[in-house]
Design a protein around this motif. Sequence first.
Motif, PDB file in Angstrom:
ATOM      1  N   LEU A   1      48.618  42.643  44.957  1.00 38.42           N
ATOM      2  CA  LEU A   1      46.770  41.693  44.620  1.00 38.42           C
ATOM      3  C   LEU A   1      46.607  42.624  42.855  1.00 38.42           C
ATOM      4  N   GLU A   2      46.085  41.503  42.214  1.00 37.55           N
ATOM      5  CA  GLU A   2      46.011  42.032  40.610  1.00 37.55           C
ATOM      6  C   GLU A   2      44.615  41.320  40.609  1.00 37.55           C
ATOM      7  N   THR A   3      43.554  42.206  39.985  1.00 38.01           N
ATOM      8  CA  THR A   3      42.099  41.813  39.554  1.00 38.01           C
ATOM      9  C   THR A   3      42.586  41.586  37.191  1.00 38.01           C
TER      10      THR A   3
ATOM     11  N   ASN B   1      41.223  36.859  40.908  1.00 39.24           N
ATOM     12  CA  ASN B   1      42.087  37.494  41.792  1.00 39.24           C
ATOM     13  C   ASN B   1      43.476  36.309  41.763  1.00 39.24           C
ATOM     14  N   LYS B   2      44.614  37.978  41.618  1.00 41.76           N
ATOM     15  CA  LYS B   2      46.804  37.104  41.380  1.00 41.76           C
ATOM     16  C   LYS B   2      46.331  37.729  42.392  1.00 41.76           C
ATOM     17  N   TYR B   3      47.616  36.944  43.613  1.00 50.60           N
ATOM     18  CA  TYR B   3      48.819  38.041  44.495  1.00 50.60           C
ATOM     19  C   TYR B   3      49.973  37.219  43.812  1.00 50.60           C
TER      20      TYR B   3
ATOM     21  N   ASP C   1      43.218  33.992  30.881  1.00 48.59           N
ATOM     22  CA  ASP C   1      43.560  35.231  31.056  1.00 48.59           C
ATOM     23  C   ASP C   1      43.578  36.518  29.411  1.00 48.59           C
TER      24      ASP C   1
ATOM     25  N   LEU D   1      38.467  34.373  42.253  1.00 49.63           N
ATOM     26  CA  LEU D   1      37.793  34.725  41.194  1.00 49.63           C
ATOM     27  C   LEU D   1      36.262  35.629  42.193  1.00 49.63           C
ATOM     28  N   GLU D   2      36.186  36.494  41.267  1.00 58.98           N
ATOM     29  CA  GLU D   2      33.955  37.300  41.223  1.00 58.98           C
ATOM     30  C   GLU D   2      33.711  37.031  40.012  1.00 58.98           C
TER      31      GLU D   2
ATOM     32  N   GLN E   1      36.337  37.829  36.627  1.00 55.62           N
ATOM     33  CA  GLN E   1      37.470  39.179  36.975  1.00 55.62           C
ATOM     34  C   GLN E   1      38.245  37.938  37.688  1.00 55.62           C
TER      35      GLN E   1
ATOM     36  N   GLU F   1      41.117  40.332  33.864  1.00 53.85           N
ATOM     37  CA  GLU F   1      39.480  39.490  32.745  1.00 53.85           C
ATOM     38  C   GLU F   1      40.243  38.499  32.386  1.00 53.85           C
TER      39      GLU F   1
END
Length: 191
Positions: A70-72, A119-121, A89, A128-129, A117, A74
Amino acid sequence: MAALIEAIDVKRKTLFEHEDIPYYCMEADVSSPTARGGQTLVRLKMRNLLTNAVFEKSFKAGEKFKEPDLETVEATYLYGDADGYHFLDQQSFETLTLTEGMVGNALDFLIDGLLIQLNKYNGNPIGLELPIFVDLTVTQTEPGLSGSSQSGSVTKVATLETGLEIRVPLFIKEGEKVKVSTETREFAGRA
Protein backbone atom coordinates in the motif's frame (compact mmCIF):
# COMPACT_ATOMS: atom_id res chain seq x y z
CA MET A 1 9.87 -10.29 0.08
CA ALA A 2 7.34 -8.54 2.30
CA ALA A 3 7.41 -9.30 6.02
CA LEU A 4 4.88 -11.75 7.41
CA ILE A 5 2.51 -10.90 10.24
CA GLU A 6 1.15 -13.64 12.51
CA ALA A 7 -2.59 -13.52 13.22
CA ILE A 8 -1.90 -13.24 16.98
CA ASP A 9 0.09 -10.03 16.29
CA VAL A 10 -2.68 -8.32 14.30
CA LYS A 11 -4.02 -5.43 16.37
CA ARG A 12 -6.50 -2.62 15.75
CA LYS A 13 -5.45 -0.40 12.77
CA THR A 14 -3.08 -3.06 11.39
CA LEU A 15 -2.96 -3.39 7.59
CA PHE A 16 -2.54 -6.92 6.24
CA GLU A 17 -3.11 -8.97 3.11
CA HIS A 18 -5.28 -12.10 3.09
CA GLU A 19 -5.93 -14.09 -0.11
CA ASP A 20 -4.33 -11.28 -2.20
CA ILE A 21 -6.70 -8.60 -0.83
CA PRO A 22 -5.61 -5.77 1.48
CA TYR A 23 -7.48 -5.44 4.79
CA TYR A 24 -7.63 -2.96 7.65
CA CYS A 25 -8.17 -4.45 11.13
CA MET A 26 -10.98 -2.67 13.00
CA GLU A 27 -11.01 -4.97 16.06
CA ALA A 28 -8.99 -7.97 17.21
CA ASP A 29 -10.08 -10.44 19.88
CA VAL A 30 -7.86 -13.33 21.04
CA SER A 31 -9.64 -16.32 22.57
CA SER A 32 -7.45 -18.80 24.41
CA PRO A 33 -8.57 -22.42 24.58
CA THR A 34 -10.08 -23.85 27.75
CA ALA A 35 -9.43 -27.49 26.89
CA ARG A 36 -5.98 -29.03 26.66
CA GLY A 37 -4.79 -29.23 23.11
CA GLY A 38 -7.22 -26.56 21.95
CA GLN A 39 -6.00 -23.88 19.58
CA THR A 40 -5.82 -20.16 20.28
CA LEU A 41 -8.07 -18.31 17.86
CA VAL A 42 -7.95 -14.68 16.77
CA ARG A 43 -11.28 -13.13 15.74
CA LEU A 44 -10.77 -10.11 13.47
CA LYS A 45 -13.27 -7.49 12.43
CA MET A 46 -11.75 -6.34 9.16
CA ARG A 47 -12.50 -4.00 6.26
CA ASN A 48 -11.69 -4.96 2.70
CA LEU A 49 -9.80 -1.94 1.32
CA LEU A 50 -10.93 -2.66 -2.25
CA THR A 51 -14.69 -2.92 -1.62
CA ASN A 52 -15.01 -1.33 1.88
CA ALA A 53 -17.00 -4.42 2.96
CA VAL A 54 -16.72 -5.12 6.70
CA PHE A 55 -16.90 -8.61 8.17
CA GLU A 56 -15.56 -10.80 10.96
CA LYS A 57 -13.44 -13.91 10.54
CA SER A 58 -11.53 -16.20 12.89
CA PHE A 59 -7.96 -17.32 12.28
CA LYS A 60 -5.59 -19.72 14.07
CA ALA A 61 -3.02 -17.77 16.09
CA GLY A 62 -0.11 -19.03 13.95
CA GLU A 63 -1.60 -18.14 10.54
CA LYS A 64 0.55 -15.66 8.66
CA PHE A 65 -0.40 -12.67 6.53
CA LYS A 66 1.70 -10.63 4.12
CA GLU A 67 2.12 -6.90 4.52
CA PRO A 68 0.15 -5.29 1.67
CA ASP A 69 1.89 -3.17 -0.96
CA LEU A 70 0.00 0.00 0.00
CA GLU A 71 1.14 3.51 -0.81
CA THR A 72 -0.41 6.91 -0.16
CA VAL A 73 0.30 9.79 -2.56
CA GLU A 74 -0.86 13.39 -2.70
CA ALA A 75 -3.21 14.07 -5.59
CA THR A 76 -5.34 16.95 -6.83
CA TYR A 77 -8.94 16.51 -7.98
CA LEU A 78 -9.31 17.42 -11.67
CA TYR A 79 -12.82 16.45 -12.88
CA GLY A 80 -15.42 13.70 -13.10
CA ASP A 81 -16.91 12.18 -16.25
CA ALA A 82 -18.49 8.93 -17.48
CA ASP A 83 -15.16 7.10 -17.02
CA GLY A 84 -14.85 8.05 -13.34
CA TYR A 85 -13.17 10.72 -11.21
CA HIS A 86 -9.76 11.94 -12.29
CA PHE A 87 -6.91 13.03 -10.01
CA LEU A 88 -3.40 14.32 -10.73
CA ASP A 89 -0.63 12.54 -8.80
CA GLN A 90 1.51 15.38 -7.37
CA GLN A 91 4.75 13.36 -7.61
CA SER A 92 4.56 11.58 -10.97
CA PHE A 93 2.08 14.02 -12.62
CA GLU A 94 0.19 10.97 -13.85
CA THR A 95 -3.63 11.12 -14.10
CA LEU A 96 -5.28 8.50 -11.87
CA THR A 97 -8.95 7.51 -12.21
CA LEU A 98 -11.23 6.24 -9.44
CA THR A 99 -14.69 4.74 -9.91
CA GLU A 100 -17.75 6.13 -8.12
CA GLY A 101 -17.60 3.18 -5.71
CA MET A 102 -13.99 4.00 -4.79
CA VAL A 103 -14.82 7.67 -4.20
CA GLY A 104 -18.01 6.98 -2.23
CA ASN A 105 -19.30 9.77 0.03
CA ALA A 106 -16.26 11.93 -0.76
CA LEU A 107 -18.20 13.21 -3.82
CA ASP A 108 -19.93 15.72 -1.52
CA PHE A 109 -16.58 17.44 -0.95
CA LEU A 110 -14.74 17.17 -4.30
CA ILE A 111 -14.06 20.54 -5.94
CA ASP A 112 -11.52 21.43 -8.63
CA GLY A 113 -8.00 21.61 -7.25
CA LEU A 114 -8.76 19.93 -3.89
CA LEU A 115 -5.62 18.25 -2.51
CA ILE A 116 -6.36 14.74 -1.15
CA GLN A 117 -4.45 11.61 -0.13
CA LEU A 118 -4.90 8.86 -2.75
CA ASN A 119 -4.40 5.23 -1.67
CA LYS A 120 -2.72 2.80 -4.07
CA TYR A 121 -2.49 -0.99 -3.83
CA ASN A 122 0.13 -2.68 -6.02
CA GLY A 123 0.46 0.65 -7.86
CA ASN A 124 -3.26 0.97 -8.68
CA PRO A 125 -5.58 3.54 -7.07
CA ILE A 126 -8.13 2.01 -4.66
CA GLY A 127 -9.51 4.95 -2.68
CA LEU A 128 -8.90 8.34 -1.15
CA GLU A 129 -8.71 10.19 2.14
CA LEU A 130 -10.13 13.70 2.39
CA PRO A 131 -8.59 16.51 4.42
CA ILE A 132 -10.25 17.08 7.84
CA PHE A 133 -11.89 20.31 6.60
CA VAL A 134 -12.88 21.49 3.13
CA ASP A 135 -13.79 25.07 2.16
CA LEU A 136 -16.97 25.19 0.04
CA THR A 137 -19.05 28.06 -1.35
CA VAL A 138 -22.70 28.49 -0.29
CA THR A 139 -24.80 28.50 -3.49
CA GLN A 140 -28.24 28.72 -1.95
CA THR A 141 -29.66 29.65 1.47
CA GLU A 142 -32.48 31.68 2.95
CA PRO A 143 -31.66 35.25 3.96
CA GLY A 144 -30.87 35.45 7.69
CA LEU A 145 -32.64 37.62 10.22
CA SER A 146 -30.72 40.84 10.78
CA GLY A 147 -29.85 41.69 14.35
CA SER A 148 -30.57 38.18 15.65
CA SER A 149 -29.04 37.83 19.09
CA GLN A 150 -29.08 34.03 18.98
CA SER A 151 -27.01 33.75 15.81
CA GLY A 152 -24.85 30.96 17.25
CA SER A 153 -27.65 28.56 18.20
CA VAL A 154 -30.26 29.16 15.48
CA THR A 155 -29.42 27.64 12.09
CA LYS A 156 -30.77 27.37 8.56
CA VAL A 157 -30.16 25.00 5.64
CA ALA A 158 -27.52 25.95 3.07
CA THR A 159 -26.76 24.18 -0.22
CA LEU A 160 -23.05 24.11 -1.10
CA GLU A 161 -21.34 24.11 -4.50
CA THR A 162 -21.11 20.30 -4.52
CA GLY A 163 -24.82 19.87 -3.76
CA LEU A 164 -24.23 18.96 -0.11
CA GLU A 165 -26.78 20.47 2.28
CA ILE A 166 -25.68 21.48 5.78
CA ARG A 167 -27.00 23.62 8.64
CA VAL A 168 -25.28 27.01 9.02
CA PRO A 169 -25.74 29.99 11.36
CA LEU A 170 -28.23 32.68 10.26
CA PHE A 171 -25.47 35.21 9.39
CA ILE A 172 -24.07 33.07 6.51
CA LYS A 173 -25.05 34.45 3.07
CA GLU A 174 -25.02 33.05 -0.47
CA GLY A 175 -21.59 33.31 -2.08
CA GLU A 176 -19.68 32.98 1.21
CA LYS A 177 -17.10 30.24 1.72
CA VAL A 178 -17.63 28.00 4.73
CA LYS A 179 -15.37 25.41 6.37
CA VAL A 180 -17.06 21.97 6.53
CA SER A 181 -15.88 18.94 8.52
CA THR A 182 -15.50 15.94 6.20
CA GLU A 183 -16.04 13.58 9.14
CA THR A 184 -19.23 15.01 10.64
CA ARG A 185 -20.48 16.87 7.50
CA GLU A 186 -21.18 19.90 9.68
CA PHE A 187 -20.42 23.63 9.52
CA ALA A 188 -17.07 24.36 11.21
CA GLY A 189 -16.75 28.12 10.62
CA ARG A 190 -16.20 30.69 7.93
CA ALA A 191 -13.42 29.95 5.50
